[in-house]
Design a protein around this motif. Structure first.
Motif, PDB file in Angstrom:
ATOM      1  N   THR A  52       0.840  -1.208   0.000  1.00 35.52           N
ATOM      2  CA  THR A  52       0.000   0.000   0.000  1.00 35.52           C
ATOM      3  C   THR A  52       0.869   1.250   0.000  1.00 35.52           C
ATOM      4  N   PHE A  53       1.887   1.255   0.864  1.00 33.72           N
ATOM      5  CA  PHE A  53       2.770   2.410   0.957  1.00 33.72           C
ATOM      6  C   PHE A  53       3.486   2.659  -0.360  1.00 33.72           C
ATOM      7  N   ASN A  54       3.860   1.603  -1.072  1.00 28.15           N
ATOM      8  CA  ASN A  54       4.593   1.777  -2.332  1.00 28.15           C
ATOM      9  C   ASN A  54       3.755   2.523  -3.364  1.00 28.15           C
ATOM     10  N   THR A  55       2.492   2.127  -3.512  1.00 28.30           N
ATOM     11  CA  THR A  55       1.617   2.813  -4.469  1.00 28.30           C
ATOM     12  C   THR A  55       1.385   4.262  -4.066  1.00 28.30           C
ATOM     13  N   ILE A  56       1.122   4.487  -2.781  1.00 27.58           N
ATOM     14  CA  ILE A  56       0.869   5.842  -2.292  1.00 27.58           C
ATOM     15  C   ILE A  56       2.123   6.701  -2.450  1.00 27.58           C
ATOM     16  N   SER A  57       3.283   6.131  -2.120  1.00 24.14           N
ATOM     17  CA  SER A  57       4.538   6.868  -2.238  1.00 24.14           C
ATOM     18  C   SER A  57       4.831   7.251  -3.682  1.00 24.14           C
ATOM     19  N   SER A  58       4.568   6.327  -4.608  1.00 19.12           N
ATOM     20  CA  SER A  58       4.815   6.612  -6.027  1.00 19.12           C
ATOM     21  C   SER A  58       3.949   7.770  -6.504  1.00 19.12           C
ATOM     22  N   LEU A 140       0.204   6.091 -14.168  1.00 19.91           N
ATOM     23  CA  LEU A 140      -0.147   6.646 -12.855  1.00 19.91           C
ATOM     24  C   LEU A 140      -0.148   8.169 -12.885  1.00 19.91           C
ATOM     25  N   LEU A 141       0.733   8.749 -13.702  1.00 17.73           N
ATOM     26  CA  LEU A 141       0.743  10.209 -13.854  1.00 17.73           C
ATOM     27  C   LEU A 141      -0.567  10.718 -14.452  1.00 17.73           C
ATOM     28  N   LEU A 142      -1.200   9.866 -15.270  1.00 17.07           N
ATOM     29  CA  LEU A 142      -2.369  10.297 -16.042  1.00 17.07           C
ATOM     30  C   LEU A 142      -3.699   9.853 -15.444  1.00 17.07           C
ATOM     31  N   THR A 143      -3.638   9.058 -14.381  1.00 16.59           N
ATOM     32  CA  THR A 143      -4.882   8.589 -13.774  1.00 16.59           C
ATOM     33  C   THR A 143      -4.750   8.646 -12.265  1.00 16.59           C
ATOM     34  N   THR A 144      -5.699   8.064 -11.552  1.00 14.40           N
ATOM     35  CA  THR A 144      -5.696   8.123 -10.087  1.00 14.40           C
ATOM     36  C   THR A 144      -5.063   6.859  -9.499  1.00 14.40           C
ATOM     37  N   PRO A 145      -4.559   6.924  -8.259  1.00 13.52           N
ATOM     38  CA  PRO A 145      -3.921   5.750  -7.655  1.00 13.52           C
ATOM     39  C   PRO A 145      -4.839   4.534  -7.564  1.00 13.52           C
ATOM     40  N   SER A 146      -6.115   4.752  -7.246  1.00 14.22           N
ATOM     41  CA  SER A 146      -7.016   3.607  -7.099  1.00 14.22           C
ATOM     42  C   SER A 146      -7.250   2.908  -8.432  1.00 14.22           C
ATOM     43  N   VAL A 147      -7.449   3.691  -9.503  1.00 10.78           N
ATOM     44  CA  VAL A 147      -7.648   3.099 -10.826  1.00 10.78           C
ATOM     45  C   VAL A 147      -6.382   2.364 -11.260  1.00 10.78           C
ATOM     46  N   TYR A 148      -5.242   2.974 -11.002  1.00 10.17           N
ATOM     47  CA  TYR A 148      -3.952   2.332 -11.300  1.00 10.17           C
ATOM     48  C   TYR A 148      -3.862   0.974 -10.621  1.00 10.17           C
ATOM     49  N   GLN A 149      -4.213   0.927  -9.342  1.00  7.37           N
ATOM     50  CA  GLN A 149      -4.111  -0.313  -8.585  1.00  7.37           C
ATOM     51  C   GLN A 149      -5.124  -1.343  -9.076  1.00  7.37           C
ATOM     52  N   MET A 150      -6.338  -0.898  -9.379  1.00  7.44           N
ATOM     53  CA  MET A 150      -7.387  -1.824  -9.836  1.00  7.44           C
ATOM     54  C   MET A 150      -7.060  -2.425 -11.203  1.00  7.44           C
ATOM     55  N   ARG A 323      -5.433  -4.319  -0.291  1.00  6.95           N
ATOM     56  CA  ARG A 323      -4.529  -3.204  -0.579  1.00  6.95           C
ATOM     57  C   ARG A 323      -5.181  -2.215  -1.543  1.00  6.95           C
ATOM     58  N   VAL A 324      -5.862  -2.726  -2.553  1.00 10.80           N
ATOM     59  CA  VAL A 324      -6.561  -1.854  -3.507  1.00 10.80           C
ATOM     60  C   VAL A 324      -7.557  -0.977  -2.761  1.00 10.80           C
ATOM     61  N   PHE A 325      -8.291  -1.596  -1.849  1.00  7.08           N
ATOM     62  CA  PHE A 325      -9.315  -0.869  -1.091  1.00  7.08           C
ATOM     63  C   PHE A 325      -8.689   0.230  -0.242  1.00  7.08           C
ATOM     64  N   LEU A 326      -7.581  -0.071   0.447  1.00  8.70           N
ATOM     65  CA  LEU A 326      -6.942   0.919   1.303  1.00  8.70           C
ATOM     66  C   LEU A 326      -6.374   2.075   0.481  1.00  8.70           C
ATOM     67  N   VAL A 327      -5.772   1.771  -0.679  1.00  6.40           N
ATOM     68  CA  VAL A 327      -5.254   2.832  -1.553  1.00  6.40           C
ATOM     69  C   VAL A 327      -6.389   3.755  -1.974  1.00  6.40           C
ATOM     70  N   TRP A 328      -7.528   3.161  -2.290  1.00 11.97           N
ATOM     71  CA  TRP A 328      -8.686   3.951  -2.706  1.00 11.97           C
ATOM     72  C   TRP A 328      -9.174   4.838  -1.564  1.00 11.97           C
ATOM     73  N   PHE A 330      -7.503   5.888   1.035  1.00 11.60           N
ATOM     74  CA  PHE A 330      -6.502   6.931   1.300  1.00 11.60           C
ATOM     75  C   PHE A 330      -6.596   8.049   0.260  1.00 11.60           C
ATOM     76  N   SER A 331      -6.756   7.683  -0.997  1.00 19.67           N
ATOM     77  CA  SER A 331      -6.843   8.685  -2.065  1.00 19.67           C
ATOM     78  C   SER A 331      -8.056   9.583  -1.882  1.00 19.67           C
TER      79      SER A 331
END
Length: 386
Positions: A52-58, A140-150, A323-328, A330-331
């Motif tokens: 989770t931290f890796n996606t959020i950090s990126s 990831l630059l062009l979309t949101t973290p949750s969509v990226y993860q999903m 993890r996908v849920f938590l990233v979403w 958090f976002s």
């Protein structure tokens, strides 16, 4: 004896709720066995939060503005190739962990032993990893973290298909159904991202390009996983050695490419590595975020492998879904994106498809789950490398 009728009703309801899935025999009983001793809980939590931290950090790195080349104004850190380099540096740390394990277990009954294979074996998988990761970071630059993860969940579909075609690993009926459901969920998430692009601070064009890049990256990632599966079976390579070798290859090659790209003006405009170095030097937040990515990748690989080894591949699938849920969440909390109900629908469908594919949910009234023991072992080993 019950003191009141309300208490009796509550207890009866509790009994039915706890035993509902077992009554209808649709869950994988091994996946809901004991929860957990302290060591198992530690493995689960570290694997969950490191990913989770890796996606959020990126994504946070993309938000940081810092002065780059001399004379420039503060601007966002948009350097996907440099982020990929940091990912490979994190994977390289797994080789250090492997060396420690080899040294500390050499006198035990079952020591950790490194496999022997041609040095170039994992060069092509590393190049696939480099290409897929760079494309995903651009997405990831062009979309949101949750969509990226999903959308990254599509790797299950492509890996399954490639395994069937190239490795002759037969997919079972419930896995095909799970893959079909994952595709449906992915399409819904992508459509939601495009239709509500403005609501997520991304333009429609950016959302479309970002989604395509991320999904295309999963095709390349599936190629990488298929090659890893073949080579690991052929040479009996420990997962940590696999990850460490790819990290060394990937970090070496992408460093050379970044150096060459700097001297080619059209490419330099896409990812200027010298500008990235200046930005890192001018922002301690950027330093911390990049170090966080490096170490979280190392932790994710090591503890993810440990979860599969000491618990099961099913547990790791549950962690990935959570993890996908938590990233979403958090976002949404930090306002990187806004709530989209259609995205929630797609996410739920993705969860169902992933659960079916990984046998977290077993529909015994529809499918036959009996299979030879060795086949189940092969699947767990493959999931360990994923």
């Amino acid at each position: 004896p019950y003191h009141t009728k309300e208490e009796e009703k509550r207890r009866n309801f509790s009994f039915l709720f706890k035993n509902f899935f077992l009554l209808f025999n649709i869950t994988n009983k091994t996946a809901v066995r004991k929860w957990y001793n302290s060591q198992e809980l530690f493995l689960l939590l570290v694997s969950f939060f490191s990913g989770t931290f890796n996606t959020i950090s990126s994504n946070y790195q993309d938000q940081i503005e810092a002065v780059g080349l001399p004379g420039s104004q503060p601007h966002p850190f948009k350097h996907p190739a440099v982020q990929t380099l940091c990912m490979f540096l994190g994977e390289t740390l797994c080789m250090i962990v492997l060396q420690i394990l080899v040294h500390t277990t050499r006198h035990r009954d079952k020591p950790v032993v490194k496999a022997k294979f041609p040095i170039w074996t994992f060069l092509i998988p590393a190049m696939c990893d480099m290409t897929a990761s760079t494309m995903a970071y651009i997405g990831l630059l062009l979309t949101t973290p949750s969509v990226y993860q999903m959308l990254r969940g599509m790797v299950i579909v492509f890996t399954g298909i490639f395994g069937q075609i190239f490795l002759k690993k037969k997919l079972r009926a419930f896995q095909w159904v799970g893959m079909a459901i994952i595709i449906i969920g992915t399409v819904i998430v992508g459509v939601a991202n495009v239709l509500y692009g403005e609501k997520t601070s991304k333009s429609t064009k950016e959302a479309i390009v970002g989604d395509i890049l991320i999904v295309t990256a999963q095709i390349i990632a599936a190629t990488q996983l298929t090659l890893e599966d073949k080579f690991c079976t052929q040479y009996n390579v420990p997962p940590l050695q696999l990850v460490g070798n790819e990290g060394i290859w990937g970090a070496s090659v992408i460093s050379i490419l970044l150096f060459i790209a700097y001297w080619i003006p059209p490419i330099r405009h896409v990812d200027n590595s010298l500008d990235a170095i200046y930005q890192i030097g001018n922002s301690y937040l950027l330093v911390l975020a990049l170090l966080g990515s490096i170490f979280s990748i190392a932790f994710l690989n090591y503890f993810g492998i440990s979860v599969t080894k000491y618990l099961s591949a099913t547990h790791r699938a549950v962690i990935d879904a959570a993890r996908v849920f938590l990233v979403w969440i958090f976002s949404l909390a930090v306002k990187w994106e806004k709530f989209i109900w259609l995205e929630l629908v797609g996410f739920i469908i993705l969860l169902v498809g992933t659960a079916l594919f990984n046998e977290l949910i077993r529909l015994r009234f529809m499918f036959n789950y009996e299979q030879p023991h060795h086949h189940r072992h092969d699947e767990d080993v493959r999931a360990e490398r994923d």
